[in-house]
Scaffold this motif. Structure first.
Motif, PDB file in Angstrom:
ATOM      1  N   TYR A  18       0.853  -1.274   0.042  1.00 23.83           N
ATOM      2  CA  TYR A  18       0.219   0.003   0.104  1.00 23.83           C
ATOM      3  C   TYR A  18       0.990   1.236  -0.036  1.00 23.83           C
ATOM      4  N   GLY A  19       0.620   2.096  -0.906  1.00 28.78           N
ATOM      5  CA  GLY A  19       1.699   3.435  -1.357  1.00 28.78           C
ATOM      6  C   GLY A  19       2.866   2.696  -2.067  1.00 28.78           C
ATOM      7  N   CYS A  20       2.790   1.916  -3.029  1.00 19.59           N
ATOM      8  CA  CYS A  20       3.751   1.160  -3.619  1.00 19.59           C
ATOM      9  C   CYS A  20       4.661   2.114  -4.422  1.00 19.59           C
ATOM     10  N   GLY A  21       4.325   3.244  -4.807  1.00 19.60           N
ATOM     11  CA  GLY A  21       5.028   4.028  -5.741  1.00 19.60           C
ATOM     12  C   GLY A  21       5.248   3.182  -7.061  1.00 19.60           C
ATOM     13  N   VAL A  22       6.491   3.475  -7.533  1.00 15.55           N
ATOM     14  CA  VAL A  22       6.969   2.817  -8.898  1.00 15.55           C
ATOM     15  C   VAL A  22       6.969   1.505  -8.749  1.00 15.55           C
ATOM     16  N   GLY A  23       6.649   0.821  -7.703  1.00 13.77           N
ATOM     17  CA  GLY A  23       6.564  -0.975  -7.409  1.00 13.77           C
ATOM     18  C   GLY A  23       7.758  -1.421  -7.303  1.00 13.77           C
ATOM     19  N   ILE A  24       8.984  -0.955  -6.879  1.00 15.90           N
ATOM     20  CA  ILE A  24      10.222  -1.335  -6.531  1.00 15.90           C
ATOM     21  C   ILE A  24      10.121  -2.703  -5.661  1.00 15.90           C
ATOM     22  N   LEU A  25       9.126  -2.725  -4.706  1.00 18.00           N
ATOM     23  CA  LEU A  25       9.132  -3.803  -3.832  1.00 18.00           C
ATOM     24  C   LEU A  25       8.776  -5.058  -4.409  1.00 18.00           C
ATOM     25  N   TYR A  34       2.302 -10.429  -5.763  1.00 10.75           N
ATOM     26  CA  TYR A  34       2.436  -8.968  -5.422  1.00 10.75           C
ATOM     27  C   TYR A  34       1.109  -8.236  -5.809  1.00 10.75           C
ATOM     28  N   TYR A  35       0.686  -7.163  -5.186  1.00 12.57           N
ATOM     29  CA  TYR A  35      -0.110  -6.493  -5.414  1.00 12.57           C
ATOM     30  C   TYR A  35      -0.026  -4.949  -4.903  1.00 12.57           C
ATOM     31  N   GLY A  36       0.147  -3.845  -5.939  1.00 11.39           N
ATOM     32  CA  GLY A  36       0.620  -2.794  -5.403  1.00 11.39           C
ATOM     33  C   GLY A  36      -0.435  -1.752  -5.610  1.00 11.39           C
ATOM     34  N   VAL A  37      -0.692  -1.091  -4.496  1.00 10.36           N
ATOM     35  CA  VAL A  37      -1.653   0.021  -4.729  1.00 10.36           C
ATOM     36  C   VAL A  37      -1.373   1.637  -4.328  1.00 10.36           C
ATOM     37  N   ASP A  38      -1.713   2.598  -5.058  1.00  8.04           N
ATOM     38  CA  ASP A  38      -1.202   3.736  -4.699  1.00  8.04           C
ATOM     39  C   ASP A  38      -2.232   4.846  -5.763  1.00  8.04           C
ATOM     40  N   ILE A  39      -2.218   5.958  -4.699  1.00  8.01           N
ATOM     41  CA  ILE A  39      -3.300   7.029  -5.334  1.00  8.01           C
ATOM     42  C   ILE A  39      -2.571   7.934  -6.615  1.00  8.01           C
ATOM     43  N   ASP A  40      -1.333   7.592  -6.879  1.00  4.79           N
ATOM     44  CA  ASP A  40      -0.866   8.365  -8.072  1.00  4.79           C
ATOM     45  C   ASP A  40      -0.678   7.389  -9.172  1.00  4.79           C
ATOM     46  N   GLU A  41      -1.502   7.945 -10.434  1.00  5.50           N
ATOM     47  CA  GLU A  41      -1.531   7.114 -11.560  1.00  5.50           C
ATOM     48  C   GLU A  41      -0.366   7.130 -12.446  1.00  5.50           C
ATOM     49  N   GLU A  42       0.318   8.114 -12.332  1.00  5.10           N
ATOM     50  CA  GLU A  42       1.753   8.322 -13.122  1.00  5.10           C
ATOM     51  C   GLU A  42       2.599   7.300 -12.562  1.00  5.10           C
ATOM     52  N   SER A  54       3.361  -8.038 -12.240  1.00  5.61           N
ATOM     53  CA  SER A  54       2.742  -7.712 -10.986  1.00  5.61           C
ATOM     54  C   SER A  54       1.564  -7.011 -11.297  1.00  5.61           C
ATOM     55  N   PHE A  55       0.800  -6.757 -10.375  1.00  4.81           N
ATOM     56  CA  PHE A  55      -0.776  -6.083 -10.382  1.00  4.81           C
ATOM     57  C   PHE A  55      -0.546  -4.778  -9.502  1.00  4.81           C
ATOM     58  N   PHE A  56      -0.966  -3.664 -10.273  1.00  3.85           N
ATOM     59  CA  PHE A  56      -0.932  -2.314  -9.748  1.00  3.85           C
ATOM     60  C   PHE A  56      -2.279  -1.886  -9.881  1.00  3.85           C
ATOM     61  N   ALA A  57      -2.754  -1.145  -8.846  1.00  2.00           N
ATOM     62  CA  ALA A  57      -4.103  -0.391  -8.983  1.00  2.00           C
ATOM     63  C   ALA A  57      -4.203   0.728  -8.076  1.00  2.00           C
ATOM     64  N   THR A  58      -5.510   1.699  -8.135  1.00  2.98           N
ATOM     65  CA  THR A  58      -5.663   2.744  -7.257  1.00  2.98           C
ATOM     66  C   THR A  58      -6.433   2.186  -5.941  1.00  2.98           C
TER      67      THR A  58
END
Length: 167
Positions: A18-25, A34-42, A54-58
């Protein structure tokens, strides 16, 4: 990366970052777990490009639970951390853990001054709601129905690692 190195020994199974940024983790997690969540779409677009397996979403998916939920330098930006953690607790598997890092409050003035001269992120410093020490985290975690199972300070005491488990 130092936060990730400290957190990694406590990360296992299906991971919500949660708060994954550009997903380095995601580099340190099993593909597909792995599932990354962040509010910053960029940032999410960058993450999707760099880590296509990996999976990324807001938003956190409603139908998933996780073995580990990671919050690296996130909790200090949350207005109501006990309510926030209570909601995340519902996304944990029965033996899961929330692994988080946060600056230590004793370093607040140093962080603020470092941000002014460009040593630290000025935006991050301005967005801090409250810096949390062990005593405050103990109250927050208890209110959320969680226990502190691991506590460690790192980076010369400027940062803290907490591992929270279901009480």
């Amino acid at each position: 990366r130092r936060r990730m190195k400290i957190a990694c020994p406590h990360i296992k199974g299906r991971v919500l970052d949660y708060g994954c940024g550009v997903g380095i983790l995601s580099e340190m997690c099993t593909a597909g777990d792995y599932y990354g969540v962040d509010i910053d779409e960029e940032s999410l677009q960058t993450a999707r490009h760099r880590y296509p397996t990996s999976f990324f979403a807001t938003e956190i998916p409603e139908n998933m639970t996780f073995d580990t939920i990671v919050l690296l330098a996130v909790i200090e930006h949350i207005k109501m951390p006990d309510s926030f953690l209570r909601g995340l607790k519902d996304k944990l598997n029965s033996c899961g853990a929330i692994v988080l890092t946060t600056p230590h409050p004793q370093m607040e003035e140093i962080h603020r001054m470092g941000a002014k001269i460009g040593l630290f992120s000025a935006a991050a410093s301005e967005e801090h709601e409250s810096l949390i020490d062990y005593g405050k985290m103990l109250c927050i975690s208890r209110a959320a129905g969680l226990d502190i199972s691991v506590y460690r300070r790192f980076l010369f005491g400027a940062n803290q690692l907490f591992v929270l488990t279901v009480g």
